[in-house]
Structure formats: structure tokens, C-alpha cells
Design a protein around this motif. Structure first.
Motif, short mmCIF file in Angstrom:
data_model
loop_
_atom_site.label_atom_id
_atom_site.label_comp_id
_atom_site.label_asym_id
_atom_site.label_seq_id
_atom_site.Cartn_x
_atom_site.Cartn_y
_atom_site.Cartn_z
N MET A 143 0.81 -1.22 0.00
CA MET A 143 0.00 0.00 0.00
C MET A 143 0.85 1.28 0.00
SD MET A 143 -2.94 -1.31 2.64
CE MET A 143 -4.09 0.05 2.68
N LYS A 144 2.16 1.11 0.17
CA LYS A 144 3.04 2.30 0.18
C LYS A 144 3.28 2.78 -1.26
CE LYS A 144 5.43 0.92 4.39
NZ LYS A 144 6.58 0.16 4.89
N PRO A 145 3.32 4.09 -1.45
CA PRO A 145 3.51 4.61 -2.81
C PRO A 145 4.83 4.18 -3.44
CG PRO A 145 2.97 6.38 -1.26
CD PRO A 145 3.16 5.15 -0.45
N THR A 146 5.81 3.85 -2.60
CA THR A 146 7.12 3.48 -3.13
C THR A 146 7.19 2.02 -3.56
OG1 THR A 146 7.70 3.10 -0.83
CG2 THR A 146 8.47 5.16 -1.82
N SER A 147 6.15 1.26 -3.29
CA SER A 147 6.18 -0.17 -3.62
C SER A 147 5.96 -0.39 -5.11
CB SER A 147 5.09 -0.89 -2.84
OG SER A 147 5.50 -1.06 -1.51
N PRO A 148 6.41 -1.55 -5.63
CA PRO A 148 6.15 -1.87 -7.04
C PRO A 148 4.64 -1.83 -7.32
CG PRO A 148 7.58 -3.51 -6.03
CD PRO A 148 7.14 -2.61 -4.94
N GLN A 149 4.28 -1.26 -8.44
CA GLN A 149 2.86 -1.16 -8.79
C GLN A 149 2.51 -2.37 -9.67
OE1 GLN A 149 0.80 1.62 -7.57
NE2 GLN A 149 2.61 1.60 -6.26
N ILE A 150 1.58 -3.19 -9.18
CA ILE A 150 1.31 -4.48 -9.85
C ILE A 150 0.34 -4.32 -11.02
CG2 ILE A 150 0.45 -6.84 -9.47
CD1 ILE A 150 1.46 -6.48 -6.53
N HIS A 151 -0.65 -3.47 -10.86
CA HIS A 151 -1.60 -3.17 -11.95
C HIS A 151 -1.56 -1.68 -12.23
CE1 HIS A 151 -3.81 -7.05 -12.30
NE2 HIS A 151 -3.39 -7.20 -11.05
N SER A 152 -1.73 -1.31 -13.51
CA SER A 152 -1.63 0.11 -13.85
C SER A 152 -2.92 0.87 -13.57
CB SER A 152 -1.24 0.25 -15.32
OG SER A 152 -2.20 -0.41 -16.11
N HIS A 153 -4.06 0.17 -13.38
CA HIS A 153 -5.33 0.88 -13.24
C HIS A 153 -5.64 1.32 -11.81
CE1 HIS A 153 -6.48 -3.24 -12.22
NE2 HIS A 153 -7.54 -2.74 -11.63
N VAL A 154 -4.80 0.93 -10.85
CA VAL A 154 -5.05 1.38 -9.47
C VAL A 154 -3.77 1.97 -8.89
CG1 VAL A 154 -6.84 -0.34 -9.03
CG2 VAL A 154 -4.46 -0.87 -8.43
N ARG A 155 -3.96 2.78 -7.82
CA ARG A 155 -2.79 3.36 -7.17
C ARG A 155 -2.48 2.62 -5.88
NH1 ARG A 155 -2.65 9.68 -6.56
NH2 ARG A 155 -4.79 9.34 -5.90
N ASN A 156 -1.21 2.50 -5.58
CA ASN A 156 -0.75 1.88 -4.33
C ASN A 156 -1.29 0.47 -4.13
OD1 ASN A 156 0.52 4.31 -3.95
ND2 ASN A 156 -1.10 5.12 -2.64
N ASN A 157 -1.58 -0.18 -5.24
CA ASN A 157 -2.02 -1.58 -5.23
C ASN A 157 -3.33 -1.83 -4.51
OD1 ASN A 157 0.24 -2.68 -6.72
ND2 ASN A 157 1.49 -2.24 -4.91
#
Lengths: 769, 156
Positions: A143-157
Motif C-alpha cells: 500500500m506504500k507509494p514506493t512499492s512496485p505497482q502491480i496493476h496500472s489501473h489502481v494506485r498503491n495496489n
């Protein structure tokens, strides 16, 4: 015909398909073979998170015996999901991924070959180039903004946020006499059906039609997803549910394997393709239980009134959404069915991680919620020095009430369940009185829905009752019997309503081309919803027979009825003719009337507003109370169950033996989840993908249990019946945690309760003293 | 050529030698009542009787079974007459999905062959190798106890 099968509702008649099952003659998809059938295997990602650079299948294609290979290039790249109607943004999985892989096991292709060895060899020859991406495995971290983003359609996973907010919780907390905060953690688990996922797909190349034989809970749902992803019409796809070796939520949606089997068949020129999971695949490429963290803060008055319940739930959703929205709705909303709480504020977060997909598993989010809420309630009661049973009786919902979030509870036997369970368990003689022998007793309570209208705009079920010239009766139902016995129960309902012997009924179920539509076997909905459809179809067929009889005998059709195979005048109970003669009359020279009854049922509910949690999700609700008595060995940390009492409001037990078996089965899963079932990952890779690493309950783990059936005769249920397949595992973990607390004064907040956790808690308690 | 006696019939088979009995039963001879639900001898679904004793067919090489009497679930009933254990499983409602049931029934038969009057604990121990995921085992224990009564009655 044996008279004991007259008036079958309320009788423990043997399974309609029982002889085939005990003799080994029933053919599961697992047992089926067709001429020239190919073996299909899925190509899976070895990385938890990576970009797909290229897939080269040329070497594999040249391997002798390989008949077809498919990748995303053979598809339209259309995504599928399970809660499309209410949560379109959670439709996030491609049948074969094209750009990225998001967990170890993610499907990117499939191979069909003449045998398994060749198929496995071909998989190794497919050259996939990946760009490895950083991965995240923990939902809080994700949930942290610095984490890898798994899907492009949502923010912070964050795949989904479900808030529930009623009343003024902050004010109510201030007005409380006692406020406490607790954090509870629950682990992941799997269905571990005895029959692994498997299917046979066949594409008729000339007519462009598909047939899929599959071990499944919701054939109409596969058909819908398949049609969408293949851009085909629904009627071009026939899904036949074969006898199914368990489902528990794991066989509730289309998997890439179902899609791939059909596509491989097309590419191989129409040969049937069978894909069968290995047990290891079953553990990590099916669906799994969402691990959840509940952070709760609640306040009560000294008299036991719950003033407010607040908190948040963070769920590890894995790589895709699957049934996540339904699971989260259950996780944050179930409490309203159980407790009468005016001020409630709880927010659920479902978070993507690079781990296998979390989805539906028996109880949806109710198991995790049941553990957290029922443990928390116990602590609140203890905090004000109140008996936990008394505390619950003070705060529970009752019959004919509208809950804070506008659920309409009609029949509600929760109070009776608690009372009957506590009497049977001798609660008053035991609670807080057995500490010197390390024995304790604890309670948990729960409620369950009968369908939830979460996947389509409607939750309907259809049924047809066809009566033949020889008086044999066919019940056609779309409901999928996955082993729970729905074919038997629905046949009992139809026979009872028709007034005929149960033995006359033959049940044909869950074939999308032949049987009426049914959303599937989930959310404990079948007895209630499909049962009502069967009831209506039988009523319609009966009406048709009675109209003929009325005409022939110059009577009013409303004045006559069929009871126990006899047509009688209701006014004076005089015998008119037998059921067989009445059917003969329908098919006679003068009438020539075929008897075909139809039934369709869609429960009356109101859609849920998912911004607040308001709405009436189900046409009826079932309730239960569970009490566990345990003994803790303080030297080894082993918790022994002395006995479990389970009182369940089932409305009406259509088949008591079957109802008990459902309760016993659910309770056993609850025990497994409480003590040892735990899917363990290391860096996204499953560590324990077999029955020696992942322990499920075995015969020697089964304690003494007592099942108490409470019949509240629901006004909307068929003969008063309600669904009840899931509720009995919802309170188990909490009842045991509460009993352990009573026995030795420790509070376990992290599942499962392994001996080392018990010992650690005992040591901490000792150090404190 | 290997000659196997299965359910009182003889089958002559040309074996490579590395086939398990499970493979031969299911894939070559069509005895699909014998199930399998794991990859590592953990589930008990492939149970068969070898000379009346329960064994896992996934662990046995078919070629070693010459001269033995192999019984699968298909061989337990006599014509249309169910074996008392099968009857008891039906009557007690011990069957849900049924996938574990052939193994359960045969493990129960193996137990009753050597111990016609087992205690509840002995039943639990005898069935410990057979996983049932649906029914929670209680009704299975009751079914074995009912089978004991039925068999006694039949002998009278």
C-alpha cells in the motif's frame, strides 16, 4: 414403491446419486476419456513479477506429439472477472497474460500433446524472455507509494476500498464506559477439494461450437466468461458439469485452464483436450483464502450495550481480484446480521500482491471476520466483567427486524441457538470454573446469507418439472451439485410439492444447454433459491394435472390436491383417483396434455450501496451459535478439543442427515483452519504445496461434536428452509480462542493456533505475572 | 506377460514394469472407481485391497501383484447387491462429493476383515490415511459402526 419415500421433506432420504458414488460408477470429469483425447498443460510464470518480452514456441511446436500451443496471441486479450456487475474495475485477469506476469504460476500459455510427458517436455522448450520486476508480497507494504505497482489501473495496489459507516462512532466511543483495541491476523488456506480442477474442452470446428465438461460449481458463469473472452454467443458454448469432487468456492469461476482447453482443441483441429491440475497446481494456481488483518476499536457500556465498533481490514488479495469484492463485502458487512450495533465504521482494503490469487472459499470473508469479531466481542465482555453469553444475548439481532444497514431479517433463531447450545454444553457450570484443570469453554456466533446478488444483476434460478407418460418425473435444475447433495434436496422439495414418492424423481442438473439458468452453488444459496424454483416448477406441474382431473370429474381445480400419490378432494378428503391414473388421464385420448411445469425464482432484495454498506443482500439469513470446550496442555502447547456444540438455525431441515453432514464438514474445515491449515510462501513461492506440508483434518483429528438443529420456518424458504453450507465454520476459530482464554488466561490473536504460539503466549503471561 | 487377478477376474497384461497398479487400474483397465487426489501417497483415495488388506495402489508396481487377489471398489458389491459397508455409507449419509468414498469403503473393509468389532478409536485410526474434505468424518464413523451391525446380522 417404498412408502417411506412419500412426503420426503424432513426425512433423511439417501442421496439420489448415492449408489453411483459408493460403487465407484459415477464418472467425474477426472475419470472421463474420449477417443484421440489430448493432454493439455499450462505454461506458468516462474517469476512473481515480470514483464513478458517475448514468447517463442517454435522449438516446442516441432516436438513430435505436440498438437497445439496457445498464447495471448491466439486470444482477443479480453479480461474476465467475477464481480463485473457491481465492480467493473475489478475485472482484471486475462485468460493468458500478454504484458506482465504477477505471481509465480501466472498463466501465459498452454500446450496440447498426445501424452503428459510430451506436453511437459514441450513446456520446457517454450522460450519466454522476461524482464524481472521488483515484487511485493506483503499487503501493508504494497500500500506504500514506493512499492512496485502491480496493476496500472489502481494506485498503491489498492484494488478495492469498501467503507461501511453508520451512526456517529466517535461520539459513541466517547460515551462508552470501556473501550479497547485489538489486532487479529488470519492466514491463507485452500479448498483442497479431493477432485483437482480438471476439464475437457472440445471445439467443433465446422459448427464453431464448444463443449466443456468440467468439475465445477457454476457452469453458467464459465459459459459467460468464456463467451466474453472468445467473443462468442452464449449458446455456442455448452458447459456440462460432471459429478464434482468438492468445490468450496474454488470451482466458482472460469480459470485460464478452462479457456485454454477449448482454445487448444480449436487449434488442434477439434480434438478433445483434457487439462488436469496436479495437486501442487491445485495448491497455488486455483484460488486461496484472503489473509486478513483486522484492527478493531470498540466501546461498550457497563451494562453490556455495544456503543460502537470501528476499524479497518486489510486483505492480501494476491495478483488478481477474482471474487475479492464479495469476500470483502462479507468481511465488513456480516457483523450487521449478527449484532444490533447503531454506530459502526469499518473500512476494508483489498490489496494486490505478487502472490497467488485470493478468492472465494467457503464462508467468503466470514471466516476471517468471524475470528476477529467474535474474539473481540469476548474481550469486550471480559473487559466489563460480563459473561460472554449474556453479552451476546444483550446485543444480538432478532426476528422480523431491519438492521442498521437495512438488511431485512425475517426468521432469526440466533437467540434460540445460543440458548440451546449453552444448555447442551452446560455453560453455566463450566464458564470461568475449570481453570485449575486447564479446561475452558468459549462461544462464537455467526450468520450467513442465502445468495448475495453480487455477480449479476439478478440471482435467479430456474427449474422444469417434466412428468412422463409412465409417471416418471424429471427435475431439470441449473443448480450444480458439487457433492453437497443439492440434486437430492431439490428432488425432495419437488416430490413433496407434487405430492409424489421421492423415488419417482430423476434429477438432471447443471448443463447449460439443457437445464434452466442458475447462478451456481455458492453463498449457501441453492436450497433457498434453486429450491424455491424447484418448488414453483412442481407446483405448476401439479396445477396442470389437477386442471385435467377437475375437468374430467367436474370439480373445481382449487378444491383438489395431490397428497402421497393420491388425488383427493380437499373439502371432504375423499379419494378421487391415484396420481398414476391422473397422469394417465392427462396423456389420454381426450386430453393428450403433456405435463411440464416451470419455475423461476429471484429473491427479493435491495442492491447494496457499496459506499456505505446499506442494502439487503439476501432473501433470507441463517444463524448459528457454536461452543467449544478445550483442554490446554501447558507443557506441550497442545490444545485438545473436549467437545464442540453447534446449534444452527436452518429454517427447516429438508434432509436432516444432509444438513448435519454440511455442519460437520464445515466445522471440520473450521478446526483445520484454527489449528494447522496455513498456506506458506517464501518470496512469493509456495513452500507447502502438498498434503504432507499442508495438513488438512484427518479422522484422528475429529473431536466429539453435537449438532442441534433449530427450525424457525422461514417465510420465504421452500417449506421454510434456509441455506446453511457455510456458517458452521465461521465462529469455530473464535469459539476455540475464547475457550483457550477461559482455560489458561492467554489470548491468541494470530491464526493458526500452533503449539508454539500457545507456549509463547503462556510464557509471556508467566513473565508478566 | 503379467497375469493379474482383479475382482475375481484374470487380466493378462503386457507391462513395461514401471507402471503403478493405480495407472493400470485407471488408465488401462478402466477401473476408474479407484481415485487419486495427490502426487505423494498422502490422500488414500487410491486405496485397493491386496489379499484383503488396504494398500495404496499408487505405491505398488502392477507387475509385483501376480498371484495376489486385487479388489477395487467395483469388485465389492455382488451384482446389484451392495456390500453392507456401501449400504451403511448410503444410509448414514456419509457420502458428499464421493471422491474419497471408494478409498474410505475399502479401508473400512480392510479394518473389518481383521477386526470385525472395532471401537470408535480403532475406526478413526484405520481411516487416518484417507482424506475426506466434505463430510467431516462423523457420518463415516457412524457408517462403519452400522456396517458392523449389518454384517453381524447377515451372519445370523
Amino acid at each position: 414403491m417404498d412408502r417411506e419415500f412419500l412426503n420426503p421433506v424432513g426425512k433423511s432420504v439417501p442421496r439420489i446419486d448415492g449408489v453411483g458414488l459408493v460403487t465407484g460408477q459415477s464418472k467425474y470429469a477426472f475419470d472421463m476419456k474420449f477417443p484421440n483425447m489430448l493432454v493439455g498443460k499450462m505454461l506458468r510464470s516462474p517469476h512473481p513479477h515480470a514483464r513478458i518480452i517475448s514468447i517463442d514456441t517454435s522449438k516446442a511446436e516441432k516436438l513430435p506429439g505436440v498438437k497445439a500451443i496457445v498464447t495471448h496471441q491466439d486470444t482477443f486479450n479480453i479480461k474476465f472477472g467475477s464481480n463485473e456487475f457491481f465492480f467493473p474495475h475489478t475485472v482484471d485477469q486475462l485468460p493468458l497474460e500478454s504484458e506482465k506476469v504477477r505471481y509465480i504460476g501466472d498463466e501465459i500459455g498452454a500446450v496440447a500433446a498426445i501424452d503428459e510427458d510430451t506436453a511437459n517436455q514441450a513446456l520446457k522448450l517454450i522460450d519466454v524472455k522476461y524482464e524481472i520486476l521488483p515484487a511485493v508480497f506483503d499487503p501493508v507494504e504494497a500500500m506504500k507509494p514506493t512499492s512496485p505497482q502491480i496493476h496500472s489501473h489502481v494506485r498503491n495496489n489498492i484494488a478495492l476500498i469498501l467503507p461501511v459507516n453508520f451512526g456517529n462512532s466517535d461520539r459513541a466511543l466517547k460515551e462508552s464506559d470501556y473501550v479497547r483495541e485489538d489486532i487479529f491476523n488470519s492466514q491463507s488456506a485452500v479448498h483442497a477439494c479431493m477432485e483437482v480442477h480438471n476439464c475437457i474442452g472440445q471445439w467443433e470446428t465446422f459448427s464453431n461450437k464448444i463443449t466443456l465438461w468440467v468439475s465445477h460449481q457454476a457452469p453458467f458463469k464459465i459459459r459467460e466468461a468464456m463467451a466474453k473472452c472468445l467473443k462468442m454467443d452464449l449458446n455456442d458454448i455448452r458447459v456440462i458439469k460432471t459429478p464434482t469432487g468438492g468445490g468450496f468456492g474454488g470451482k466458482l469461476e472460469m480459470l485460464p485452464m478452462d479457456f485454454a482447453a477449448c482454445l487448444l482443441s480449436k487449434k488442434s483441429g477439434g480434438l478433445p483436450v483434457k487439462i488436469c491440475y496436479s495437486r501442487e497446481e491445485e495448491f497455488y494456481c486455483s484460488r486461496r483464502k484472503h489473509p486478513m488483518q483486522y484492527k478493531l476499536k470498540s466501546g461498550v457500556k457497563k451494562d453490556g450495550t455495544i456503543m460502537a465498533l470501528t476499524g479497518e481490514v486489510i486483505a492480501d488479495g494476491g495478483a488478481y481480484c477474482s471474487y475479492g469484492p464479495t469476500v470483502m463485502a462479507a468481511a465488513v458487512m456480516r457483523i450487521f446480521m449478527v449484532y444490533n450495533i447503531k454506530n459502526l465504521r469499518i473500512t476494508g482494503y483489498r490489496v494486490y500482491t505478487n502472490t497467488p490469487i485470493s478468492g472465494a472459499i467457503r464462508g467468503f470473508g466470514g471466516v476471517q471476520s468471524g475470528f476477529a469479531i467474535e474474539s473481540h466481542m469476548d474481550l469486550l465482555a471480559r473487559g466489563i466483567g460480563m459473561d460472554p453469553v449474556e453479552f451476546r444475548l444483550k446485543n444480538i439481532t432478532g426476528p422480523n427486524m431491519v438492521t442498521t444497514n437495512k438488511m431485512i431479517l425475517t426468521s432469526n433463531g440466533l437467540k434460540e441457538c445460543i440458548e440451546k447450545a449453552t444448555i447442551a454444553a452446560k455453560w453455566n457450570e463450566k464458564y470461568d470454573k475449570q481453570k485449575n484443570i486447564y479446561r475452558g469453554i468459549g462461544i462464537g456466533i455467526a450468520a450467513d446469507v442465502m445468495g448475495s446478488k453480487m455477480y449479476k444483476s439478478h440471482e435467479s434460478a430456474g427449474a422444469i418439472v417434466k412428468i412422463e407418460e409412465d409417471c416418471s418425473i424429471y427435475l431439470f435444475t441449473g443448480a450444480a451439485d458439487t457433492g453437497q447433495g443439492s440434486n437430492t434436496v431439490l428432488s425432495q422439495i419437488a416430490a413433496q410439492e407434487l405430492g409424489v414418492n421421492f423415488k419417482r424423481i430423476k434429477c438432471k442438473s447443471a448443463d447449460t444447454e439443457i437445464t434452466p439458468f442458475d447462478t451456481g452453488s455458492f453463498a449457501s444459496r441453492v436450497t433457498f433459491i434453486s429450491g424455491n424454483a424447484a418448488l414453483l416448477a412442481a407446483r405448476d406441474a401439479k396445477k396442470q394435472i389437477l386442471e385435467v382431473v377437475a375437468k374430467e370429474y367436474s370439480l373445481n381445480a382449487d378444491d383438489i390436491d395431490i397428497v402421497a400419490e393420491e388425488v383427493r378432494n380437499k373439502k371432504n378428503n375423499s379419494f378421487i383417483l391415484s396420481f398414476e391414473k391422473a397422469v394417465e388421464l392427462c396423456y389420454s385420448f381426450s386430453y393428450g396434455r403433456q405435463v411440464i411445469g416451470r419455475g423461476s425464482y429471484n429473491p427479493k432484495t435491495t442492491p447494496v450501496d457499496f459506499r456505505t454498506g446499506e442494502g439487503n443482500v439476501s432473501g433470507s439469513y441463517s444463524f448459528e451459535a457454536q461452543i467449544a470446550e478445550v483442554q490446554v496442555d501447558v507443557d506441550t502447547g497442545i490444545v485438545k478439543i473436549i467437545k464442540i456444540w453447534d446449534a444452527h438455525d436452518v429454517g427447516k431441515a429438508i434432509n436432516p442427515s444432509s444438513v448435519e453432514s454440511q455442519i460437520e464438514g464445515a466445522l471440520t474445515m473450521g478446526l483445520g483452519y484454527t489449528f494447522f491449515e496455513d498456506l506458506i510462501f517464501k518470496d512469493g513461492k509456495l513452500v507447502n504445496g502438498n498434503f504432507s506440508g499442508y495438513k488438512v483434518p484427518r479422522s484422528t483429528d475429529i473431536p466429539e461434536t453435537e449438532t442441534i438443529l433449530v427450525e424457525t420456518n422461514d417465510p420465504n424458504g421452500p417449506f421454510g428452509a434456509k441455506g446453511m453450507g457455510e456458517a458452521a465454520l465461521l465462529p469455530t476459530a473464535a469459539a476455540i480462542a475464547n475457550a483457550i482464554h477461559d482455560a489458561v488466561g492467554i489470548r491468541l490473536k494470530d491464526l493458526p493456533f500452533t503449539p508454539d504460539k500457545v507456549l509463547k503466549a503462556l510464557k509471556e503471561k508467566q513473565n508478566k505475572n | 506377460m503379467v497375469k493379474l487377478r482383479i475382482n475375481n477376474k484374470f487380466y493378462e497384461l503386457d507391462l513395461k514394469g514401471n507402471e503403478t497398479l493405480l495407472e493400470i487400474l485407471r488408465d488401462h483397465l478402466g477401473f476408474t472407481g479407484t481415485k487419486t487426489a495427490c502426487d505423494d501417497a498422502e490422500c488414500g483415495a487410491c486405496s485397493v485391497l491386496i489379499d484383503g488388506v488396504q494398500m495404496l495402489s499408487c505405491l505398488i508396481l502392477a507387475c509385483d501383484m501376480e498371484g495376489k487377489e486385487i479388489t477395487t471398489i467395483e469388485g465389492l458389491s455382488e451384482g446389484e447387491k451392495l456390500h453392507p459397508i456401501q449400504e451403511a455409507f448410503l444410509e448414514k449419509g456419509a457420502v458428499q462429493c464421493g471422491f474419497c468414498i471408494p478409498g474410505m469403503v475399502l479401508s473400512s473393509k480392510s479394518l473389518l476383515n481383521k477386526n470385525p468389532n472395532p471401537s470408535r478409536q480403532e475406526i478413526k485410526e484405520a481411516l487416518d490415511g484417507n482424506i475426506c474434505r466434505c463430510a467431516g468424518y462423523q457420518k463415516i464413523f457412524e457408517a462403519v459402526e452400522l456396517a458392523v451391525e449389518k454384517i453381524k446380522k447377515n451372519k445370523k
